[in-house]
Scaffold this active site. Structure first.
Site, PDB file in Angstrom:
ATOM      1  N   ASP A 128       8.677  68.416 -39.306  1.00 16.03           N
ATOM      2  CA  ASP A 128       9.285  68.082 -40.727  1.00 16.03           C
ATOM      3  C   ASP A 128      10.518  69.119 -40.744  1.00 16.03           C
ATOM      4  O   ASP A 128      11.279  69.284 -42.206  1.00 16.03           O
ATOM      5  CB  ASP A 128       8.165  68.719 -41.579  1.00 16.03           C
ATOM      6  CG  ASP A 128       7.718  70.124 -41.298  1.00 16.03           C
ATOM      7  OD1 ASP A 128       8.180  70.762 -40.376  1.00 16.03           O
ATOM      8  OD2 ASP A 128       6.538  70.208 -41.849  1.00 16.03           O
ATOM      9  N   ARG A 179      18.861  84.057 -38.604  1.00 17.42           N
ATOM     10  CA  ARG A 179      18.658  84.836 -37.615  1.00 17.42           C
ATOM     11  C   ARG A 179      20.117  84.975 -36.832  1.00 17.42           C
ATOM     12  O   ARG A 179      20.897  83.990 -37.117  1.00 17.42           O
ATOM     13  CB  ARG A 179      17.757  84.224 -36.469  1.00 17.42           C
ATOM     14  CG  ARG A 179      17.614  83.085 -36.145  1.00 17.42           C
ATOM     15  CD  ARG A 179      16.573  82.619 -35.054  1.00 17.42           C
ATOM     16  NE  ARG A 179      16.741  81.593 -34.472  1.00 17.42           N
ATOM     17  CZ  ARG A 179      15.676  80.685 -33.727  1.00 17.42           C
ATOM     18  NH1 ARG A 179      14.775  81.574 -33.290  1.00 17.42           N
ATOM     19  NH2 ARG A 179      16.037  79.603 -33.347  1.00 17.42           N
ATOM     20  N   ASP A 255      13.521  75.511 -22.546  1.00 17.49           N
ATOM     21  CA  ASP A 255      14.166  75.633 -24.034  1.00 17.49           C
ATOM     22  C   ASP A 255      14.218  76.654 -24.596  1.00 17.49           C
ATOM     23  O   ASP A 255      14.892  76.899 -25.738  1.00 17.49           O
ATOM     24  CB  ASP A 255      13.868  74.054 -24.742  1.00 17.49           C
ATOM     25  CG  ASP A 255      12.401  74.423 -25.174  1.00 17.49           C
ATOM     26  OD1 ASP A 255      11.699  74.333 -24.075  1.00 17.49           O
ATOM     27  OD2 ASP A 255      11.859  74.267 -26.215  1.00 17.49           O
ATOM     28  N   ASN A 256      13.152  77.649 -24.356  1.00 13.04           N
ATOM     29  CA  ASN A 256      13.037  78.794 -25.078  1.00 13.04           C
ATOM     30  C   ASN A 256      13.817  79.982 -24.259  1.00 13.04           C
ATOM     31  O   ASN A 256      13.132  81.141 -24.661  1.00 13.04           O
ATOM     32  CB  ASN A 256      11.569  79.204 -25.482  1.00 13.04           C
ATOM     33  CG  ASN A 256      11.076  78.284 -26.468  1.00 13.04           C
ATOM     34  OD1 ASN A 256      11.814  77.839 -27.377  1.00 13.04           O
ATOM     35  ND2 ASN A 256       9.697  77.970 -26.518  1.00 13.04           N
ATOM     36  N   ASP A 265      12.978  82.574 -29.831  1.00  8.60           N
ATOM     37  CA  ASP A 265      11.880  81.832 -30.614  1.00  8.60           C
ATOM     38  C   ASP A 265      10.577  82.582 -30.328  1.00  8.60           C
ATOM     39  O   ASP A 265       9.746  82.203 -29.477  1.00  8.60           O
ATOM     40  CB  ASP A 265      11.975  80.462 -29.365  1.00  8.60           C
ATOM     41  CG  ASP A 265      13.030  79.525 -30.081  1.00  8.60           C
ATOM     42  OD1 ASP A 265      13.887  79.934 -30.707  1.00  8.60           O
ATOM     43  OD2 ASP A 265      13.011  78.278 -29.589  1.00  8.60           O
TER      44      ASP A 265
HETATM   45  P1  AMP Z   1       9.269  75.613 -30.077  1.00  3.67           P
HETATM   46  O1  AMP Z   1       8.251  75.400 -29.134  1.00  3.67           O
HETATM   47  O2  AMP Z   1       8.966  76.166 -31.168  1.00  3.67           O
HETATM   48  O3  AMP Z   1      10.437  76.221 -29.303  1.00  3.67           O
HETATM   49  O4  AMP Z   1       9.858  74.103 -30.205  1.00  3.67           O
HETATM   50  C1  AMP Z   1      10.056  73.096 -29.496  1.00  3.67           C
HETATM   51  C2  AMP Z   1      10.961  71.883 -30.076  1.00  3.67           C
HETATM   52  O5  AMP Z   1      10.256  71.555 -31.123  1.00  3.67           O
HETATM   53  C3  AMP Z   1      12.321  72.586 -30.476  1.00  3.67           C
HETATM   54  O6  AMP Z   1      13.157  71.239 -30.184  1.00  3.67           O
HETATM   55  C4  AMP Z   1      12.024  72.648 -31.915  1.00  3.67           C
HETATM   56  O7  AMP Z   1      13.226  72.436 -32.574  1.00  3.67           O
HETATM   57  C5  AMP Z   1      10.896  71.433 -32.302  1.00  3.67           C
HETATM   58  N1  AMP Z   1      10.317  71.878 -33.491  1.00  3.67           N
HETATM   59  C6  AMP Z   1       9.261  72.791 -33.430  1.00  3.67           C
HETATM   60  N2  AMP Z   1       8.837  72.911 -34.810  1.00  3.67           N
HETATM   61  C7  AMP Z   1       9.274  71.956 -35.369  1.00  3.67           C
HETATM   62  C8  AMP Z   1       9.428  71.471 -36.654  1.00  3.67           C
HETATM   63  N3  AMP Z   1       8.623  71.855 -37.639  1.00  3.67           N
HETATM   64  N4  AMP Z   1      10.168  70.482 -37.227  1.00  3.67           N
HETATM   65  C9  AMP Z   1      11.158  69.854 -36.275  1.00  3.67           C
HETATM   66  N5  AMP Z   1      11.305  70.309 -35.106  1.00  3.67           N
HETATM   67  C10 AMP Z   1      10.376  71.249 -34.737  1.00  3.67           C
HETATM   68 MG    MG Z   2      11.961  76.628 -29.133  1.00  2.00          MG
END
Ligand code: AMP
Ligand code: MG
Length: 493
Positions: A128, A179, A255-256, A265
């Site tokens: 979202d 950030r 990706d993190n 992240d």
């Molecule tokens: P993360 O594990 O939080 O680093 O997220 C992994 C991927 O999911 C990244 O591409 C984030 O941008 C995407 N992502 C995480 N949460 C959301 C969200 N609520 N809406 C859209 N993309 C998300």
């Molecule tokens: Mg991330």
């Protein structure tokens, strides 16, 4: 339209990432939240960025940092990246809920400013585009805590909130964290172009990173191998820093991983309470891939993915492997240095014996299930009888403790007492963002009481100080309450 206050027009922005073009990012209209309000502003970072405190407190800044209004000079965008998640190629990801405003010119150089939770982007996939208040407070406090610990990290300028609802396991409210980082480029940005066989874009990206962030690599015989080596070394230093303070990241997907070797992240992270080497902080990590003691190897695995991605530019596999190899020398050395400092050992007269001492200390902590932060902080006063007793009090098995303490005391006696204690006091923090502390601040914030956030921000920014003037300082440095063990943090944020 309201007139802009002079301080916003005085800000100088560059948008160098935007100039890379539309293979790298998509212009991103900001997506408003209803009736935003302040949750917290980080005055210390604002000062470093050259932002006027009065302006940062203004309605205009509130609208801007929520994403309700565009700051003149910025070119908001969402960038594209891919990555390996939990060991599997995940394909295209990208800034699914982060909008890069641009790069503010500050006394410390260029600082990119990103709004996390600012709404849908072309890379949101099923999400979202939003972030909830709970996880925004955790990121805000922890990134400042890491900075306070001297650990490379992205930082957080402010949090704004809105009563707009966001559905997670339960319905929560939305928040946006502004950030900053010199760059938000991740290993996954490189993997994206490499896996798509877009080698021209891969080169553009590598040249961009070298030019702006690793200029010394430009003059190396093999600039791209030099880049891989420099990233490996920074990542090795970062892992040593994490391990030494008991920090578990929780989602070390490629990706993190920051190309600058920064902590980035903040999701299901945790600082260890009890020293449990196999601790898994992410409730969704069923296999324990990202357990505390696996982090250094996972970082190397991630660097290997980066090396693989850069191979079309490095061209020679041997050179890539040699560049990655630097991790294996830098990490153990950096960790040993940090552990020796924690033990108060400033000279290296007995380096080999110290390695054994470090090992026996960690074994002892694990076997006796000792609180990590409290043990190390109390150890700072080990050279006084009362101090030694307070360390011993942590152990049920006193015989085992004494068997460890005697050779340690002998080694400490070879040190300059003052210098040794000073070294320990700047290596062993009194305050870390334990899960239950974050949780208490989040609960209070849920009823619009942000005082706990402020108090934690204050002590965590200087965590080596005693902060005896702060009401409740002792409880912020105390053992976790029983209920802390029941806190479950997953990826859903
Ligand atoms: P993360 O594990 O939080 O680093 O997220 C992994 C991927 O999911 C990244 O591409 C984030 O941008 C995407 N992502 C995480 N949460 C959301 C969200 N609520 N809406 C859209 N993309 C998300
Ligand atoms: Mg991330």
């Amino acid at each position: 339209m309201t007139l802009l206050m002079p301080s916003t027009t005085a800000l100088t922005w560059r948008n160098r990432f935007a100039r890379l073009g539309n293979d790298f990012s998509t212009p991103q209209p900001v997506r408003p939240l209803h009736a935003p309000y302040w949750v917290s502003r980080n005055a210390a970072l604002a000062r470093e960025l050259g932002l006027d405190a009065a302006w940062l407190a203004s309605q205009e800044a509130l609208e801007i940092f929520t994403g309700n209004r565009v700051l003149p000079g910025t070119e908001p965008l969402a960038s594209v990246y891919s990555g390996h998640q939990f060991g599997q190629w995940a394909g295209q990801l990208g800034d699914g809920r982060a909008t890069l405003l641009g790069e503010l010119q500050t006394p410390q150089g260029g600082m990119e400013l990103q709004l996390k939770g600012a709404g849908l982007t072309p890379y949101s996939r099923g999400g979202d585009g939003r972030a909830v208040l709970r996880s925004s407070i955790r990121e805000y406090l922890c990134s400042e805590a890491m900075h306070g610990l001297g650990i490379p990290t992205t930082r957080a300028l402010c949090i704004t909130g809105s009563d707009d609802r966001v559905r997670r396991e339960e319905v929560e409210t939305a928040a946006v964290v502004a950030r900053t980082s010199p760059s938000f480029i991740r290993f996954g940005h490189f993997e994206h172009f490499s896996h798509a066989n877009q080698h021209a874009q891969l080169k553009t990206l590598a040249d961009f990173v070298i030019e702006h962030h690793y200029p010394a690599c430009r003059d190396a015989a093999q600039p791209y191998a030099a880049l891989l080596q420099a990233v490996s070394e920074r990542t090795a230093e970062l892992m040593a820093a994490w391990q030494s303070v008991g920090f578990c990241h929780g989602v070390m997907n490629t990706d993190n991983m920051s190309i600058l070797g920064l902590t980035i992240d903040y999701g299901p992270f945790q600082f260890l309470d009890t020293f449990d080497p196999g601790h898994i902080c992410n409730h969704s990590d069923n296999q324990g891939r990202y357990a505390y003691n696996k982090q250094p190897n996972i970082a190397y695995w991630n660097l290997f993915c980066l090396g693989q991605a850069l191979l079309p530019l490095i061209e020679n596999q041997e050179h890539a492997l040699a560049a990655l190899d630097s991790y294996k020398t830098v990490f153990p050395k950096a960790l040993e240095n940090r552990m020796r400092a924690k033990l108060g050992l400033a000279d290296d007269a007995a380096k080999n014996d110290d390695k054994a001492l470090i090992e026996s200390t960690l074994k002892l902590l694990a076997a006796q299930q000792i609180d990590h932060t409290i043990f190390w902080r109390r150890l700072c006063d080990f050279s006084t009888p009362a101090g030694r007793e307070s360390v011993r009090d942590l152990f049920l098995d006193r015989t085992t403790f004494e068997a460890w303490a005697a050779p340690y005391a002998a080694r400490r006696e070879q040190q300059d007492g003052h210098a040794s204690q000073a070294l320990m006091r700047r290596s062993n923090p009194k305050f870390v963002l334990r899960n239950h502390l974050g949780e208490q601040a989040i609960r209070a914030a849920g009823v619009q009481d942000y005082s706990e956030v402020e108090k934690l921000l204050h002590v965590l920014q200087t965590p080596f100080d005693d902060h005896e003037d702060i009401a409740g300082h002792a409880s912020l440095a105390d053992f976790p309450p029983d209920w802390a063990a029941g806190i479950e943090i997953s990826c859903s944020s």
